[in-house]
Design a protein around this motif. Structure first.
Motif, short mmCIF file in Angstrom:
data_model
loop_
_atom_site.label_atom_id
_atom_site.label_comp_id
_atom_site.label_asym_id
_atom_site.label_seq_id
_atom_site.Cartn_x
_atom_site.Cartn_y
_atom_site.Cartn_z
N LEU A 59 3.76 10.66 26.16
CA LEU A 59 2.89 10.07 27.17
C LEU A 59 3.71 9.51 28.32
O LEU A 59 4.67 8.76 28.10
CB LEU A 59 2.05 8.94 26.56
N ARG A 60 3.34 9.88 29.54
CA ARG A 60 3.95 9.26 30.73
C ARG A 60 2.83 8.81 31.64
O ARG A 60 1.85 9.54 31.83
CB ARG A 60 4.78 10.28 31.51
N GLU A 61 3.00 7.64 32.24
CA GLU A 61 2.02 7.23 33.24
C GLU A 61 2.69 6.45 34.34
O GLU A 61 3.75 5.85 34.15
CB GLU A 61 0.85 6.47 32.63
N GLU A 62 2.06 6.47 35.51
CA GLU A 62 2.59 5.78 36.69
C GLU A 62 1.47 5.06 37.40
O GLU A 62 0.40 5.64 37.63
CB GLU A 62 3.17 6.81 37.68
N PHE A 63 1.74 3.81 37.74
CA PHE A 63 0.80 3.05 38.55
C PHE A 63 1.36 3.01 39.97
O PHE A 63 2.44 2.47 40.20
CB PHE A 63 0.61 1.64 37.95
N LYS A 115 1.85 21.13 35.27
CA LYS A 115 1.05 21.94 36.21
C LYS A 115 -0.16 22.42 35.45
O LYS A 115 -0.18 23.53 34.92
CB LYS A 115 1.86 23.15 36.69
N SER A 116 -1.19 21.56 35.34
CA SER A 116 -2.35 21.91 34.52
C SER A 116 -3.23 22.94 35.21
O SER A 116 -3.49 22.83 36.41
CB SER A 116 -3.17 20.64 34.23
N PRO A 117 -3.70 23.92 34.43
CA PRO A 117 -4.72 24.83 34.98
C PRO A 117 -6.09 24.16 35.09
O PRO A 117 -6.98 24.67 35.74
CB PRO A 117 -4.76 25.98 33.97
N CYS A 118 -6.25 22.99 34.43
CA CYS A 118 -7.52 22.26 34.53
C CYS A 118 -7.67 21.74 35.95
O CYS A 118 -6.69 21.34 36.57
CB CYS A 118 -7.55 21.04 33.62
N VAL A 119 -8.89 21.71 36.40
CA VAL A 119 -9.14 21.18 37.74
C VAL A 119 -10.04 19.95 37.65
O VAL A 119 -10.79 19.80 36.68
CB VAL A 119 -9.78 22.25 38.67
N TRP A 123 -1.76 14.45 34.91
CA TRP A 123 -0.84 14.22 36.03
C TRP A 123 -1.49 14.36 37.40
O TRP A 123 -0.83 14.61 38.39
CB TRP A 123 0.40 15.11 35.90
N HIS A 124 -2.83 14.21 37.46
CA HIS A 124 -3.53 14.12 38.74
C HIS A 124 -3.73 12.63 39.02
O HIS A 124 -4.18 11.90 38.15
CB HIS A 124 -4.91 14.77 38.66
N SER A 125 -3.40 12.20 40.21
CA SER A 125 -3.61 10.79 40.50
C SER A 125 -5.12 10.53 40.57
O SER A 125 -5.88 11.38 41.03
CB SER A 125 -2.91 10.38 41.80
N VAL A 126 -5.51 9.37 40.07
CA VAL A 126 -6.93 9.01 40.11
C VAL A 126 -7.06 7.60 40.67
O VAL A 126 -6.27 6.71 40.36
CB VAL A 126 -7.59 9.13 38.71
N ARG A 127 -8.05 7.47 41.54
CA ARG A 127 -8.31 6.19 42.20
C ARG A 127 -9.83 6.07 42.28
O ARG A 127 -10.50 7.03 42.68
CB ARG A 127 -7.68 6.30 43.59
N HIS A 149 -3.39 5.91 40.06
CA HIS A 149 -2.69 5.89 38.78
C HIS A 149 -2.61 7.34 38.33
O HIS A 149 -3.50 8.14 38.63
CB HIS A 149 -3.54 5.04 37.83
N ARG A 150 -1.52 7.72 37.66
CA ARG A 150 -1.55 9.05 37.04
C ARG A 150 -0.91 9.00 35.67
O ARG A 150 -0.05 8.15 35.39
CB ARG A 150 -0.89 10.13 37.92
N SER A 151 -1.36 9.92 34.80
CA SER A 151 -0.96 9.92 33.41
C SER A 151 -0.97 11.36 32.90
O SER A 151 -1.69 12.20 33.44
CB SER A 151 -1.96 9.07 32.62
N THR A 152 -0.18 11.61 31.87
CA THR A 152 -0.21 12.95 31.27
C THR A 152 -1.45 13.15 30.39
O THR A 152 -1.67 14.25 29.88
CB THR A 152 1.06 13.21 30.44
N GLU A 153 -2.24 12.09 30.20
CA GLU A 153 -3.50 12.24 29.47
C GLU A 153 -4.48 13.05 30.31
O GLU A 153 -4.57 12.85 31.51
CB GLU A 153 -4.20 10.87 29.32
N GLY A 154 -5.25 13.89 29.66
CA GLY A 154 -6.46 14.38 30.29
C GLY A 154 -7.55 13.41 29.91
O GLY A 154 -7.62 12.99 28.76
N THR A 155 -8.40 13.01 30.86
CA THR A 155 -9.41 11.98 30.58
C THR A 155 -10.79 12.42 31.05
O THR A 155 -10.94 12.95 32.15
CB THR A 155 -9.03 10.65 31.25
N VAL A 156 -11.79 12.17 30.20
CA VAL A 156 -13.19 12.45 30.53
C VAL A 156 -13.90 11.11 30.73
O VAL A 156 -13.76 10.20 29.90
CB VAL A 156 -13.87 13.21 29.37
#
Ligand code: 1HN
Length: 353
Positions: free
Chosen positions: A346-350, A39-43, A316-320, A279-286
């Motif tokens: 690391l966890r990720e889901e496609f 539950k990331s506080p990052c948005v 863990w936010h899905s990105v498309r 796709h979602r992943s526990t990585e934060g990505t820029v």
């Protein structure tokens, strides 16, 4: 309803009593400490280059690179105000260097990466070797290496140069492991001709003597021309990944791993009209947009993007990502993947929808 001095009151008094002893009851915080899922506080957020550039140029009138040490506007995640962080683990900002300016030499434990967003002809010197910057080049400054920047232009023609800085600052802060020092001179002495490290390590070859494996890559500039050509070739002949299009990771040629221990960089191509799957992943990505326009869906948010924009996908936010018709999209990105992999977290889901 509880009696005036019922169990709820007693527990509250108990909590207040033990707080004086610097103690707290785990049963009140357990669910937050060990959530069922992140539950990331990052948005999710996107910064339009069109909006940011005027402020950066204004900063160029207000302070010199030398006085600022680094003239950067920091991307602050709206969910982490005042923390100079774009995710819990990553720092990102846009740095401006004007013709003739110098950003003085220093070194620190924090690792840095640069992705050139606008302009050409600035240089960075890393441990005695210079490299000239062109748009789309990916450059690293490994931990504890001396580095300074300047902008002398090319053949006497200099223009403002702006790049995306990515650093592992929040990670070092978390570990309380940061050290830094200033160099004795503003510009370090150049001891190796430009192109030396590329010749030694950039052609799928390596010197035979005196090379161990290194925690960070011995290549410090990965030119856009070559990375872009690789993607163009793959896009002509290879099958497309329904989630990521054609995506390559930059590597340390001596290990095959990420160029630096804390951050993993990537370059990907999404063909015009590409409809990405989530796709979602526990990585934060820029992400930094290099070419093309499109739409990115991050969790419940949706952003339009165009070249030079920056956006962030929290853990863990899905990105498309959809590419507009008309032109291929090229995206640079970096994440905290190597640290998560090292710690087996690391966890990720496609996903299909
Ligand atoms: C730094 O050294 C650079 O070398 C950029 O260009 C951004 C942010 C915080 C601390 C050091 C650079 C930085 C930084």
């Amino acid at each position: 309803m509880n009696a005036p001095h019922g169990p709820a009151d007693e527990r509250r008094h108990f909590n207040e009593d033990i707080a004086k002893l610097n103690l707290s009851p785990l049963w009140e915080s357990l669910h937050n400490l060990v959530p069922k899922q992140p539950k990331s506080p990052c948005v999710p957020a996107l910064w339009k280059y069109r909006d940011v550039k005027p402020s950066l140029m204004r900063a160029g009138e207000l302070i010199t690179a030398e006085e600022a040490v680094r003239r950067v506007l920091v991307f602050e995640n709206p969910g982490l105000p005042g923390q100079s962080s774009i995710t819990h683990t990553l720092y990102a900002g846009l740095q401006l260097i004007l013709p003739g300016e110098i950003a003085p030499s220093h070194r620190h434990v924090q690792s840095a990466l640069r992705f050139i967003v606008d302009g050409k002809g600035a240089y960075t010197t890393v441990n005695g070797e210079r490299t000239t910057m062109f748009p789309g080049d990916f450059i690293i400054t490994p931990s504890w290496t001396w580095h300074d920047h300047g902008n002398e232009g090319i053949e006497g023609q200099a223009e403002p140069v702006i790049w995306l800085d990515g650093l592992d600052i929040p990670i070092l802060r978390f570990f309380d492991a940061g050290f830094a020092e200033n160099d004795t001179e503003a510009s370090q002495r150049v001891s190796r001709p430009e192109g030396t490290s590329a010749a030694e390590f950039g052609y799928n070859m390596a010197p035979v003597k005196n090379v161990g494996t290194m925690a960070s890559s011995p290549i410090f500039n990965y030119p856009y021309e070559r990375s872009r050509e690789a993607l163009a070739t793959l896009a002509k002949t290879q099958a497309l990944d329904a989630w990521q299009g054609y995506k390559l990771r930059y590597i340390n040629p001596l290990t095959g791993g990420a160029p630096m221990p804390t951050m993993a960089p990537f370059l990907q191509l999404l063909p015009a009209g590409f409809p990405g799957k989530p796709h979602r992943s526990t990585e934060g990505t820029v992400y930094s947009v290099v070419e093309g326009k499109g739409t990115v869906f991050i969790g419940g948010s949706e952003f339009r993007f165009e070249p030079q924009d920056t956006f962030v996908v929290p853990s863990w936010h899905s990105v498309r990502i959809n590419a507009d018709t008309g032109a291929d999209v090229v995206l640079f990105s970096f994440s905290d993947r190597p640290m998560q992999q090292a710690a087996s977290m690391l966890r990720e889901e496609f996903l299909d929808t």
